[in-house]
Design a protein around this motif. Sequence first.
Motif, PDB file in Angstrom:
ATOM      1  N   ASP A  84       7.679 -52.788   2.889  1.00 58.02           N
ATOM      2  CA  ASP A  84       7.305 -51.452   2.441  1.00 58.02           C
ATOM      3  C   ASP A  84       6.017 -51.224   2.433  1.00 58.02           C
ATOM      4  N   LEU A  85       5.454 -49.886   3.211  1.00 60.23           N
ATOM      5  CA  LEU A  85       3.990 -49.738   3.420  1.00 60.23           C
ATOM      6  C   LEU A  85       3.734 -48.335   2.730  1.00 60.23           C
ATOM      7  N   ASP A  86       2.852 -48.374   1.927  1.00 60.25           N
ATOM      8  CA  ASP A  86       2.335 -46.967   1.077  1.00 60.25           C
ATOM      9  C   ASP A  86       0.731 -47.088   1.496  1.00 60.25           C
ATOM     10  N   SER A  87       0.449 -45.862   1.758  1.00 60.52           N
ATOM     11  CA  SER A  87      -1.070 -45.524   2.403  1.00 60.52           C
ATOM     12  C   SER A  87      -1.496 -43.966   1.836  1.00 60.52           C
ATOM     13  N   LEU A  88      -2.690 -44.023   1.253  1.00 57.37           N
ATOM     14  CA  LEU A  88      -3.019 -42.895   0.833  1.00 57.37           C
ATOM     15  C   LEU A  88      -4.760 -42.787   1.219  1.00 57.37           C
ATOM     16  N   ARG A  89      -4.913 -41.397   1.823  1.00 58.52           N
ATOM     17  CA  ARG A  89      -6.477 -41.243   2.352  1.00 58.52           C
ATOM     18  C   ARG A  89      -6.979 -39.937   1.629  1.00 58.52           C
ATOM     19  N   ARG A  90      -7.892 -39.939   1.045  1.00 58.03           N
ATOM     20  CA  ARG A  90      -8.592 -38.774   0.321  1.00 58.03           C
ATOM     21  C   ARG A  90      -9.860 -38.665   0.847  1.00 58.03           C
ATOM     22  N   PHE A  91     -10.220 -37.337   1.296  1.00 54.89           N
ATOM     23  CA  PHE A  91     -11.691 -36.866   1.600  1.00 54.89           C
ATOM     24  C   PHE A  91     -11.881 -35.799   0.890  1.00 54.89           C
ATOM     25  N   ASN A  92     -12.825 -35.935   0.135  1.00 51.56           N
ATOM     26  CA  ASN A  92     -13.176 -34.749  -0.962  1.00 51.56           C
ATOM     27  C   ASN A  92     -14.472 -34.211  -0.305  1.00 51.56           C
ATOM     28  N   VAL A  93     -14.503 -32.930  -0.768  1.00 50.80           N
ATOM     29  CA  VAL A  93     -15.846 -31.886  -0.407  1.00 50.80           C
ATOM     30  C   VAL A  93     -15.909 -31.253  -1.938  1.00 50.80           C
ATOM     31  N   ASP A  94     -17.094 -31.432  -2.340  1.00 48.18           N
ATOM     32  CA  ASP A  94     -17.397 -30.641  -3.690  1.00 48.18           C
ATOM     33  C   ASP A  94     -18.699 -29.694  -3.236  1.00 48.18           C
ATOM     34  N   ALA A  95     -18.432 -28.656  -2.741  1.00 53.71           N
ATOM     35  CA  ALA A  95     -19.444 -27.797  -2.256  1.00 53.71           C
ATOM     36  C   ALA A  95     -19.929 -27.030  -3.510  1.00 53.71           C
ATOM     37  N   PHE A  96     -19.485 -27.245  -4.701  1.00 55.45           N
ATOM     38  CA  PHE A  96     -19.814 -26.581  -5.820  1.00 55.45           C
ATOM     39  C   PHE A  96     -21.407 -27.235  -6.246  1.00 55.45           C
ATOM     40  N   ALA A  97     -21.440 -28.546  -5.868  1.00 57.29           N
ATOM     41  CA  ALA A  97     -22.576 -29.311  -6.143  1.00 57.29           C
ATOM     42  C   ALA A  97     -23.671 -28.810  -5.305  1.00 57.29           C
ATOM     43  N   ILE A  98     -23.545 -28.208  -4.157  1.00 58.75           N
ATOM     44  CA  ILE A  98     -24.555 -27.266  -3.472  1.00 58.75           C
ATOM     45  C   ILE A  98     -24.712 -25.734  -3.755  1.00 58.75           C
ATOM     46  N   GLY A  99     -23.936 -25.381  -4.615  1.00 59.35           N
ATOM     47  CA  GLY A  99     -24.128 -24.114  -4.963  1.00 59.35           C
ATOM     48  C   GLY A  99     -23.114 -23.230  -4.111  1.00 59.35           C
ATOM     49  N   GLN A 100     -22.040 -23.690  -3.254  1.00 60.74           N
ATOM     50  CA  GLN A 100     -21.086 -22.963  -2.621  1.00 60.74           C
ATOM     51  C   GLN A 100     -19.983 -22.893  -3.547  1.00 60.74           C
ATOM     52  N   SER A 101     -19.105 -21.841  -3.148  1.00 64.69           N
ATOM     53  CA  SER A 101     -17.802 -21.337  -3.935  1.00 64.69           C
ATOM     54  C   SER A 101     -16.535 -22.035  -3.546  1.00 64.69           C
ATOM     55  N   PHE A 102     -16.589 -23.171  -2.840  1.00 66.50           N
ATOM     56  CA  PHE A 102     -15.457 -23.847  -2.551  1.00 66.50           C
ATOM     57  C   PHE A 102     -15.458 -25.458  -2.733  1.00 66.50           C
ATOM     58  N   SER A 103     -14.441 -25.820  -2.832  1.00 66.91           N
ATOM     59  CA  SER A 103     -14.125 -27.375  -3.054  1.00 66.91           C
ATOM     60  C   SER A 103     -12.796 -27.922  -2.586  1.00 66.91           C
ATOM     61  N   GLY A 104     -12.580 -29.032  -2.443  1.00 70.81           N
ATOM     62  CA  GLY A 104     -11.082 -29.384  -2.193  1.00 70.81           C
ATOM     63  C   GLY A 104     -11.074 -30.890  -1.406  1.00 70.81           C
ATOM     64  N   GLY A 105     -10.073 -31.131  -1.189  1.00 69.69           N
ATOM     65  CA  GLY A 105      -9.844 -32.434  -0.284  1.00 69.69           C
ATOM     66  C   GLY A 105      -8.753 -32.487   0.621  1.00 69.69           C
ATOM     67  N   ARG A 106      -9.074 -33.190   1.441  1.00 66.60           N
ATOM     68  CA  ARG A 106      -8.097 -33.711   2.709  1.00 66.60           C
ATOM     69  C   ARG A 106      -7.056 -34.804   2.058  1.00 66.60           C
ATOM     70  N   HIS A 107      -5.988 -34.589   1.904  1.00 67.64           N
ATOM     71  CA  HIS A 107      -5.403 -35.708   1.556  1.00 67.64           C
ATOM     72  C   HIS A 107      -4.109 -36.088   2.525  1.00 67.64           C
ATOM     73  N   ASN A 108      -3.938 -37.558   2.855  1.00 71.23           N
ATOM     74  CA  ASN A 108      -3.103 -37.982   3.666  1.00 71.23           C
ATOM     75  C   ASN A 108      -2.168 -39.107   3.145  1.00 71.23           C
TER      76      ASN A 108
END
Length: 186
Positions: A84-108
Amino acid sequence: EMCIRDSLLSLGLDYDFSAGTLSTLSAYYKYSYDEASDVDFLPFDFVNHYGSQELIQFSQELRFTSNDSNGFNYILGLYYQKSDLDSLRRFNVDAFAIGQSFSGGRHNVFSQESINQALFAQGSYQFSKQWRFNVGLRYSKSKKTLFKNLYIAELLSDQVNTDPLSTFIFRNSLNMTPHQFSSQSH
């Protein structure tokens, strides 16, 4: 920050009979990996990555090996393995930290289960000091089931991101196309 853990437990036993030896080998293996990293190296949390993976595997072999009898010997066996193999990869971008109006993550998200079974036999006959005849057979059966889901998520969450701007940026600037599939093979 990275953390790798693994453990292995195995047990082998042999039972001697007048006709040969019955052997059994059991093994259990567990591996896990966790990693968190700040991939932009800025003094504030803008882009980060998190990954985890876990593998659990069990195997069992039962084998009978004959003693040499007038130049003839053989091996008969059974084999079983489950993984049994389980894997999770998250790549998060917090553009609110630099004053932009978007944020989110790429989840695999990826998971796979596999089961392997086999029957095997081998025979050997010594015709003379120089000649030996060997023959063997193996029957194997495998089953694999897998699931994969790549999606745009809310920042630091497993929830699907429904913000149109975040979705547009992840799809176009980061070349990410959300998808999901599952498969089973025998």
